[in-house]
Design an enzyme around this catalytic site. Structure first.
Site, PDB file in Angstrom:
ATOM      1  N   ASP A  48       6.700 -10.800  -3.732  1.00 26.78           N
ATOM      2  CA  ASP A  48       5.672 -11.140  -2.756  1.00 26.78           C
ATOM      3  C   ASP A  48       6.252 -11.184  -1.339  1.00 26.78           C
ATOM      4  O   ASP A  48       7.332 -11.715  -1.129  1.00 26.78           O
ATOM      5  CB  ASP A  48       5.131 -12.533  -3.126  1.00 26.78           C
ATOM      6  CG  ASP A  48       3.954 -12.964  -2.277  1.00 26.78           C
ATOM      7  OD1 ASP A  48       2.901 -12.326  -2.371  1.00 26.78           O
ATOM      8  OD2 ASP A  48       4.096 -13.955  -1.525  1.00 26.78           O
TER       9      ASP A  48
ATOM     10  N   GLU B 133       6.300  -5.895  -2.031  1.00 28.13           N
ATOM     11  CA  GLU B 133       5.143  -5.926  -1.141  1.00 28.13           C
ATOM     12  C   GLU B 133       5.616  -6.087   0.291  1.00 28.13           C
ATOM     13  O   GLU B 133       6.108  -7.149   0.669  1.00 28.13           O
ATOM     14  CB  GLU B 133       4.225  -7.105  -1.499  1.00 28.13           C
ATOM     15  CG  GLU B 133       2.939  -7.069  -0.707  1.00 28.13           C
ATOM     16  CD  GLU B 133       2.419  -8.420  -0.243  1.00 28.13           C
ATOM     17  OE1 GLU B 133       1.269  -8.476   0.208  1.00 28.13           O
ATOM     18  OE2 GLU B 133       3.167  -9.424  -0.292  1.00 28.13           O
TER      19      GLU B 133
END
Ligand code: NOJ
Length: 562
Positions: free
Chosen positions: A223, A288
């Site tokens: 993330d 990401e």
């Protein structure tokens, strides 16, 4: 003659070597599928999705043919950011189930030949994590687990240390009255940023990875990786003039000190090493990073296998021309390092759904491009049935990104519309839950738009997506050459060629009117080809042969020919 034989021998050995090297990279030429656990399937009727719900639907994912499911966070969480605020990195939130439920999910996935990938959220924890109060109390080594700074005193008033802004609006600093310092949070105040300059913290996070690989996980999606490290001078970030955004909006600053710092890549490398030293299958890392093309490519060199390519979300839209698509896709393909695979993100839980971004008529277009181009496709749950956004009122809004923007702007920033429950069938709550009240409302179109209604039709969104997933295994798609051609003003062609006789071509009509083109001349493809897949609404029947010299493409239609 001898020289030629030696050259052929050398080339054969080289390609065999490359194949052998890549053989354990199970994600090559496959689709990976994102499950947003709160919205996928509710197993216990509380209106929120859970692990047992996911386990009960794994056959659907096996039927679709994807290689891996990536689960958005399932860990213990106060749910300020719906799971991206983690209070215990090595346990399951009771709303989702237990560690035993997780083991059952993994075991069933293995029997169905599905890999399981977890979301690894290293940038921040929840402020309810046990580390945070210890850090507040300056207990070693926790005192340095978060980013603490003294206040800046301006005319005797306490101010945050600098102008950094949270992704969810407003200052990225919150005052802690006990420690008498501000802590940094690049997201919600309940998500304090972890400090990667603490070696003890770095080790804790490596142990988190070891914990999950020991439980059979096949990889991680990392993330918000660009935000891991901040510049240690803590200088103000430059303002972008005339954005038209309120001063509280992070889009008003150039994030030169809070993102993309050099040390980030070494941290990634250390996680690659942890995963590589684990037992079992080779582990995938997806990263990401909403960043530049060159920095996206840099992640490959430090261990990411799938540095997400968000071009269909943040660079291209329903106003883009075929030439825009060609230019941006070519530039990306030309940048992929030797031996690495491109990837194509169709949708995710942070972006409006593909069918809403491009329009319902064009809902299949992006999955079709993702299938025909080389490399990995990434689907978001619901993409396979053409789900669209469900607009929510201010009163219904729960996403912090929406709530913090206020009633006037929540609809610009909220991610709730793309997170509504998966539409399984036409029963109560779309078959997502036995509970008529679900955590986010079900889209009212579920009576007609649902998996059950599409499952057995080869010309439904589901039927099409299933064929697209299977297409990734076609040798022409896996190893053929790639050419993008703009034919006339309104048609984009993507041609994959393995040799003289093996061709696959995708043709997309960008116009909202029918077009007849000589595709054989524009794309240099055979005049007679058969239709493999055609977009919903195009009324082009799969299996029929077409004359590509006078190819009729209905308005906004996409068709794949072989
Ligand atoms: C990116 C995630 O995809 C998003 O949903 C989340 O809010 C932020 N990172 C913070 O973890």
């Amino acid at each position: 003659m001898l020289r030629r034989t030696l050259l052929v021998l050398f080339l054969c050995t080289l390609s065999e070597y490359t194949l052998a090297q890549n053989a354990d990279e199970w994600w090559r030429d496959t689709f990976v599928y994102q499950v947003y656990p709160r919205s996928f399937k509710d197993g216990n009727g509380d209106g929120v999705g859970d692990l047992n719900g996911i386990t009960s639907k794994l056959e659907h994912l096996a039927d679709l043919g994807i290689s891996a499911l990536w689960l958005s966070p399932i860990y213990t969480s106060p749910m300020v950011d719906f799971g991206y605020d983690i209070a215990n990195f090595t346990n399951i939130d009771s709303i989702f189930g237990t560690l035993d439920d997780f083991s059952r999910l993994v075991a069933k996935a293995k029997t169905l030949k599905l890999k399981v990938v977890l979301d690894f959220v290293p940038n921040h924890s929840s402020d309810k994590h046990a580390w945070f109060p210890k850090s507040v109390q300056k207990i070693k080594p926790y005192d340095e687990y978060y980013i603490w700074k003294d206040a800046k005193m301006v005319n005797g008033t306490r101010k945050p240390p600098n102008n950094w802004l949270s992704a969810f609006q407003g200052s990225a600093w919150t005052w802690n009255d006990q420690r008498k310092q501000y802590y940094l949070h690049q997201f919600a105040a309940g998500q304090p940023d972890l400090n990667y300059r603490s070696t003890a913290l770095q080790e804790e996070m490596k142990n988190v990875l070891r914990f999950w690989t020991n439980r059979g996980v096949d990889g991680i999606r990392i993330d918000t990786i660009p935000n891991l490290i901040e510049d240690s001078r803590f200088l103000d970030e430059p303002k972008i003039p005339n954005t038209g955004l309120p001063d509280t909006d992070p889009g008003t600053l150039q994030h030169i000190y809070t993102a993309d710092q050099d040390e980030t890549y070494d941290i990634l490398k250390s996680w690659r090493q942890v995963l590589d030293s684990s037992n079992g299958t080779r582990k995938i890392i997806l990263t990401e990073a909403w960043t530049s093309l060159s920095l996206t490519m840099k992640y490959y060199n430090y261990g990411s296998n799938v540095p997400f390519n968000f071009m269909f979300i943040n660079q291209l839209n329903n106003q883009s021309s075929p030439l825009d698509f060609k230019r941006i896709i070519d530039r990306y393909l030309n940048s992929i390092p030797q031996g690495q695979q491109p990837n194509w993100v169709v949708g995710n839980h942070d972006s409006h759904r593909a069918g809403s971004r491009y329009g319902e008529q064009r809902a299949d277009q992006i999955p079709m491009i993702a299938a025909v181009l080389p490399g990995v496709g990434v689907l978001y749950n619901g993409d396979e049935i053409g789900m669209i956004d469900r607009p929510l009122s201010w009163a219904e809004t729960v996403d912090p990104a929406g709530c913090n923007a206020g009633p006037g702007r929540y609809n610009v920033t909220s991610r709730d519309p793309e997170r509504t429950p998966f539409q399984w069938d036409s029963t109560t709550s779309a078959g997502f839950s036995t509970n008529p009240k679900t955590w986010l409302p079900v889209h009212p179109n579920y009576k007609t738009l649902n998996l059950a209604a599409q499952k057995s039709s080869p010309t439904s969104h589901y039927g099409i997506t299933k064929q697209l997933v299977a297409l990734k295994k076609d040798p022409i798609i896996r190893t053929g050459s790639t050419q993008l051609i703009v034919a006339g003003e309104n048609v984009l062609g993507i041609v994959r060629r393995l040799d003289q006789s093996r061709t696959i071509a995708l043709l997309i009509n960008f116009a909202n009117k029918p077009i007849t083109i000589d595709a054989s001349a524009w794309l240099n493809i055979p005049t007679s080809m058969s239709v493999l897949v055609a977009s919903v609404g195009s009324k082009i029947a799969p299996g029929i042969r077409v004359n590509t010299a006078a190819l009729n493409l209905p308005a906004a239609a996409s068709v794949i020919l072989k």
